[in-house]
Scaffold this active site. Sequence first.
Site, short mmCIF file in Angstrom:
data_model
loop_
_atom_site.label_atom_id
_atom_site.label_comp_id
_atom_site.label_asym_id
_atom_site.label_seq_id
_atom_site.Cartn_x
_atom_site.Cartn_y
_atom_site.Cartn_z
N ASP A 67 9.38 2.75 -64.51
CA ASP A 67 8.76 4.07 -64.67
C ASP A 67 9.01 4.66 -66.06
OD1 ASP A 67 11.48 4.45 -64.29
OD2 ASP A 67 11.26 5.38 -62.33
N ASN A 136 17.53 11.11 -52.87
CA ASN A 136 16.55 11.34 -51.80
C ASN A 136 15.91 10.03 -51.32
OD1 ASN A 136 14.89 10.67 -53.91
ND2 ASN A 136 13.79 12.62 -54.00
N HIS A 138 14.52 7.71 -53.24
CA HIS A 138 13.39 7.19 -54.03
C HIS A 138 13.76 5.88 -54.72
CE1 HIS A 138 14.39 9.58 -58.00
NE2 HIS A 138 15.09 8.47 -57.93
N GLU A 143 8.75 9.18 -54.67
CA GLU A 143 9.48 10.23 -53.97
C GLU A 143 9.14 10.21 -52.47
OE1 GLU A 143 11.70 11.38 -55.77
OE2 GLU A 143 11.05 12.74 -57.35
P1 PGA Z 1 21.01 7.02 -61.09
O1 PGA Z 1 19.51 7.12 -60.67
O2 PGA Z 1 21.30 5.58 -61.36
O3 PGA Z 1 21.12 7.83 -62.35
O4 PGA Z 1 21.83 7.57 -59.96
C1 PGA Z 1 19.02 6.27 -59.70
C2 PGA Z 1 17.59 6.64 -59.39
O5 PGA Z 1 17.25 7.84 -59.42
O6 PGA Z 1 16.80 5.73 -59.08
#
Ligand code: PGA
Length: 241
Positions: A67, A136, A138, A143
């Site tokens: 992304d 959450n 994702h 999302e």
């Molecule tokens: P993080 O993010 O590694 O900074 O916890 C993971 C994500 O949001 O996919």
Amino acid sequence: MRVIKTKNYEQMSKKAASFIMAQVISKPDCVLGFATGTTPIGTYDFLAEWNGEGIVDFSRVKTVNLDEYCGISSENPHSYRYFMDKNLFERINIDKRNTYLPDGQAKDCNEECDAYEKTIGSLGGVDLQLLGIGNNGHIGFNEPAEVFPKKTHRIKLTESTIEANSRLFEKKEEVPRYALTMGIQTIMKAKKILLIVSGKGKAKILKKVLECDVDPKVPASILQLHPDVTVIADAAAGEEL
Ligand code: PGA
């Protein structure tokens, strides 16, 4: 699905890097799917170190990222292109022309998303996709939703993601509100998936992802249906399993 628990973040990162190294050694011209965020930084450090020592060669590897934020340039330190360059690509012997991320500054997002799908297809698909999970549930920026979004698309980030990511920005208002992300189907088409999870804050969502019914409200739960997923969690993230 294989679940591996490690003592700590360093061991998780080392195991994940070994897994990626094994993929590159087995298929030197493979396509790796990469992720950004705090979780994979240690993995990238090991890969950079081993590349420097001549243990793993990225000269024929191609990469696609999950992304990119919309509306910020690749020179902006918050962009995922910048993150990947600094944390990995500029530290290993990869040809930067073989590294792809969606263009978050594209004028026509739909066209860009279609082009990104075509790029992944023309590379022959992803051999190994590295993933983290959001608080959450994702994956990429897919999302929680009523349905699983299929292909690469533009998404409005949820408040919970904006809040989580604001720790990396000076002010919450600076966090971009939109992003381009591979879809769930794009991710599920990868031949192998490696999910890394670290920290107590992810323990509850990891348990849910692995044990709940497959549900678009917990996007990562779809990984239960993928034939080749390895999860590597450090002790804190794995404490509820
Ligand atoms: P993080 O993010 O590694 O900074 O916890 C993971 C994500 O949001 O996919």
